[in-house]
Design a protein around this motif. Structure first.
Motif: not given
Length: 285
Positions: A206-221
């Motif tokens: 089973v492959v899991w991934a953090n969507r870093w574009a969202y995680i980092i972008g959300d912190a920015y917003m």
């Protein structure tokens, strides 16, 4: 006082030279060129001869011979070929070999060997790079994409694999674990299951991934002041490039997040790439 020098062109089966008595230093002026283009090393090919009339009367004539070793084809230099050609071209005797044809043969032999060596080097490099992409766990294996060469590391412990950015190791591209049955949980917008691969016996990778574009972008917003939410632009740029295979940049996704108030379709831009190069690459062992 100058020392006279004689340069003689000798055929392979020559019986000798007619010389007056005296002292001679005999050396090879240039390599011969064989019909197949082989050039020989002449380093150290030198001998000293001394004889007088009494030697000839007694039938004791001096002789010398040289055993020449071929130069490895790929290591033959232009200077060696030029020297061999110049002396061969001076041979005006009847039946003398075609000096230009010999030169062409020597150059072709050298150039063919250089190309073959380069092809072998490239093939060895390709195989080494391919092997470096090979990730082997207890129950499965996969080859990582060439796009990640030199930029990722795979931490393997049994049947658990975490693929990280080499430069920013706290940023994982994805994780792979083995469980009974496929994943029944899909996760959320920040972290999701990219897919499950059957391994046999009811086991699945089973492959899991953090969507870093969202995680980092959300912190920015959110203009977060929490230190755990801080990521440099270099970190964000590298991890998003790795997760999307270069299809999108962090700035593109972040700006679209801002414009759409987090409703951007680009938030899921990593999924197709990770499914292609990770999920679809997993093979049972």
């Amino acid at each position: 006082m100058s020392v006279p020098m004689l340069v003689a062109l000798l055929a392979t089966m020559v019986l000798g030279l007619l010389l007056v008595q005296g002292e001679y230093d005999v050396s090879i002026a240039a390599s011969p060129i064989a019909a197949d283009g082989t050039v020989y090393t002449i380093d150290g090919a030198s001998q000293h001869l001394s004889f007088v009339a009494e030697d000839a009367a007694a039938g004791e004539l001096p002789a010398c011979s040289f055993s020449l070793a071929p130069v490895a084809a790929a290591e033959v230099t232009d200077d060696q070929i030029d020297a061999a050609w110049r002396y061969a071209a001076d041979d005006a005797s009847e039946g003398a070999p075609d000096a230009q044809a010999l030169r062409t043969a020597a150059e072709k032999r050298r150039d063919d060997a250089v190309r073959a060596a380069e092809a072998a080097r490239q093939e060895a490099a390709r195989k080494a790079a391919e092997e470096a992409r090979h990730v082997v766990a207890d129950s499965f294996e996969l080859y990582l994409p060439a796009y990640w060469d030199g930029r990722v590391e795979a931490d393997v412990e049994g049947d658990s694999v975490t693929i990280r950015s080499s430069e920013y190791r706290r940023l994982d591209i994805c994780t792979i674990t083995v469980q009974d049955g496929p994943s029944q949980v899909m996760g959320d917008i920040a972290t999701s299951c990219m897919g499950s691969v059957p391994l046999g016996g009811g086991k699945y990778a089973v492959v899991w991934a953090n969507r870093w574009a969202y995680i980092i972008g959300d912190a920015y917003m959110r203009n977060s002041s929490d230190s755990s939410d801080y990521y440099s632009l270099d970190e964000a740029s590298e991890i998003v490039d790795l997760q999307t295979g270069g299809a999108y940049t962090y700035i593109e996704i972040r700006d679209d997040m801002v414009a759409t108030d987090r409703a951007s379709d680009l938030l899921f831009s990593s999924d197709p790439y990770l499914q292609e190069v990770v999920v679809n690459a997993i093979e049972p062992r």
